[in-house]
Design a protein around this motif. Structure first.
Motif, PDB file in Angstrom:
ATOM      1  N   ARG A   9       0.832  -1.213   0.000  1.00 49.42           N
ATOM      2  CA  ARG A   9       0.000   0.000   0.000  1.00 49.42           C
ATOM      3  C   ARG A   9       0.859   1.253   0.000  1.00 49.42           C
ATOM      4  NH1 ARG A   9      -4.471  -0.087   4.359  1.00 49.42           N
ATOM      5  NH2 ARG A   9      -5.157   1.700   3.144  1.00 49.42           N
ATOM      6  N   ASN A  10       1.932   1.264   0.802  1.00 53.76           N
ATOM      7  CA  ASN A  10       2.823   2.422   0.821  1.00 53.76           C
ATOM      8  C   ASN A  10       3.531   2.589  -0.517  1.00 53.76           C
ATOM      9  OD1 ASN A  10       2.224   3.198   3.435  1.00 53.76           O
ATOM     10  ND2 ASN A  10       3.852   1.980   4.326  1.00 53.76           N
ATOM     11  N   ARG A  11       3.956   1.470  -1.085  1.00 55.98           N
ATOM     12  CA  ARG A  11       4.616   1.509  -2.395  1.00 55.98           C
ATOM     13  C   ARG A  11       3.682   2.098  -3.444  1.00 55.98           C
ATOM     14  NH1 ARG A  11       3.728   0.280  -7.307  1.00 55.98           N
ATOM     15  NH2 ARG A  11       5.385  -0.530  -8.556  1.00 55.98           N
ATOM     16  N   ASP A  12       2.437   1.631  -3.453  1.00 54.35           N
ATOM     17  CA  ASP A  12       1.458   2.147  -4.413  1.00 54.35           C
ATOM     18  C   ASP A  12       1.176   3.628  -4.187  1.00 54.35           C
ATOM     19  OD1 ASP A  12       1.328  -0.360  -5.546  1.00 54.35           O
ATOM     20  OD2 ASP A  12      -0.592  -0.885  -4.612  1.00 54.35           O
ATOM     21  N   PHE A  13       1.119   4.042  -2.930  1.00 54.68           N
ATOM     22  CA  PHE A  13       0.902   5.444  -2.612  1.00 54.68           C
ATOM     23  C   PHE A  13       2.057   6.306  -3.135  1.00 54.68           C
ATOM     24  CE2 PHE A  13       1.495   9.095   0.231  1.00 54.68           C
ATOM     25  CZ  PHE A  13       0.287   9.740   0.026  1.00 54.68           C
ATOM     26  N   PHE A  14       3.281   5.883  -2.874  1.00 58.29           N
ATOM     27  CA  PHE A  14       4.452   6.615  -3.356  1.00 58.29           C
ATOM     28  C   PHE A  14       4.424   6.720  -4.889  1.00 58.29           C
ATOM     29  CE2 PHE A  14       6.012   6.190   0.838  1.00 58.29           C
ATOM     30  CZ  PHE A  14       7.145   6.972   0.996  1.00 58.29           C
ATOM     31  N   ALA A  15       4.153   5.611  -5.544  1.00 58.72           N
ATOM     32  CA  ALA A  15       4.128   5.597  -7.007  1.00 58.72           C
ATOM     33  C   ALA A  15       3.043   6.522  -7.550  1.00 58.72           C
ATOM     34  CB  ALA A  15       3.922   4.176  -7.521  1.00 58.72           C
ATOM     35  N   THR A  16       1.870   6.506  -6.929  1.00 58.90           N
ATOM     36  CA  THR A  16       0.757   7.345  -7.395  1.00 58.90           C
ATOM     37  C   THR A  16       1.048   8.826  -7.205  1.00 58.90           C
ATOM     38  OG1 THR A  16      -0.819   5.580  -6.917  1.00 58.90           O
ATOM     39  CG2 THR A  16      -1.716   7.806  -7.128  1.00 58.90           C
ATOM     40  N   VAL A  17       1.530   9.190  -6.039  1.00 60.78           N
ATOM     41  CA  VAL A  17       1.847  10.599  -5.776  1.00 60.78           C
ATOM     42  C   VAL A  17       2.955  11.073  -6.720  1.00 60.78           C
ATOM     43  CG1 VAL A  17       2.774  12.220  -4.069  1.00 60.78           C
ATOM     44  CG2 VAL A  17       1.020  10.562  -3.410  1.00 60.78           C
ATOM     45  N   ALA A  18       3.972  10.261  -6.907  1.00 63.02           N
ATOM     46  CA  ALA A  18       5.062  10.640  -7.810  1.00 63.02           C
ATOM     47  C   ALA A  18       4.541  10.808  -9.234  1.00 63.02           C
ATOM     48  CB  ALA A  18       6.169   9.594  -7.765  1.00 63.02           C
ATOM     49  N   TYR A  19       3.687   9.911  -9.667  1.00 63.68           N
ATOM     50  CA  TYR A  19       3.106  10.005 -11.012  1.00 63.68           C
ATOM     51  C   TYR A  19       2.321  11.308 -11.166  1.00 63.68           C
ATOM     52  CZ  TYR A  19       0.362   8.951 -15.145  1.00 63.68           C
ATOM     53  OH  TYR A  19      -0.226   9.026 -16.380  1.00 63.68           O
ATOM     54  N   ILE A  20       1.535  11.646 -10.163  1.00 66.34           N
ATOM     55  CA  ILE A  20       0.764  12.899 -10.216  1.00 66.34           C
ATOM     56  C   ILE A  20       1.712  14.095 -10.294  1.00 66.34           C
ATOM     57  CG2 ILE A  20      -0.771  14.406  -8.881  1.00 66.34           C
ATOM     58  CD1 ILE A  20      -2.140  11.767  -7.905  1.00 66.34           C
ATOM     59  N   TYR A  21       2.760  14.084  -9.486  1.00 69.46           N
ATOM     60  CA  TYR A  21       3.737  15.176  -9.557  1.00 69.46           C
ATOM     61  C   TYR A  21       4.366  15.263 -10.944  1.00 69.46           C
ATOM     62  CZ  TYR A  21       3.867  16.310  -4.543  1.00 69.46           C
ATOM     63  OH  TYR A  21       3.572  16.726  -3.271  1.00 69.46           O
ATOM     64  N   LEU A  22       4.714  14.131 -11.513  1.00 68.33           N
ATOM     65  CA  LEU A  22       5.322  14.137 -12.848  1.00 68.33           C
ATOM     66  C   LEU A  22       4.363  14.704 -13.888  1.00 68.33           C
ATOM     67  CD1 LEU A  22       7.156  10.705 -12.870  1.00 68.33           C
ATOM     68  CD2 LEU A  22       8.230  12.956 -13.071  1.00 68.33           C
ATOM     69  N   GLN A  23       3.097  14.356 -13.778  1.00 66.87           N
ATOM     70  CA  GLN A  23       2.111  14.796 -14.754  1.00 66.87           C
ATOM     71  C   GLN A  23       1.697  16.254 -14.585  1.00 66.87           C
ATOM     72  OE1 GLN A  23       1.210  12.974 -17.444  1.00 66.87           O
ATOM     73  NE2 GLN A  23       2.827  11.672 -16.636  1.00 66.87           N
TER      74      GLN A  23
END
Length: 116
Positions: free
Chosen positions: A4-18
């Motif tokens: 869950r933490n891994r998915d959260f990190f990946a999602t937030v990072a993706y949003i920042y990138l976009q």
């Protein structure tokens, strides 16, 4: 780090990138990759983020990690080529990109001749 933490990190990072915050995405992804060094998805996102903030040497090193993990595909080669180009290694970048393209990616000879 759990799933869950891994998915959260990946999602937030993706949003920042976009949304134009690649430096923030890189900071998050560097922490996540420190915990999960063999996670190809996180490494790809980090490599992309490093390219966006023009940290080409770091992007090339992360690309090497992806290679070791066997994550070689056209996306990997494109990011690696971009890192090489950013480091001023244009010849290597072009050679890698040309060698990585699949024959199906190239236009048939009839189309090439027609467009010339």
């Amino acid at each position: 780090m759990d799933e869950r933490n891994r998915d959260f990190f990946a999602t937030v990072a993706y949003i920042y990138l976009q949304h134009g915050n690649p430096a923030d995405a890189v900071a998050i992804l560097e922490v996540a990759v420190d915990e999960l060094a063999n996670d190809c998805e996180l490494l790809r996102l980090l490599t992309y983020g490093l390219l966006r903030v023009q940290r080409f040497q770091d992007a090339l090193e992360r690309s090497d990690q992806l290679s070791v993990l066997g994550a070689k595909d056209e996306t990997h080669n494109l990011m690696r080529s971009r890192a090489l180009l950013g480091l001023g290694r244009e010849r290597e970048a072009r050679q890698l990109w040309r060698s990585s393209r699949q024959p199906s990616d190239r236009a048939p000879r009839q189309l090439q001749a027609a467009s010339a």
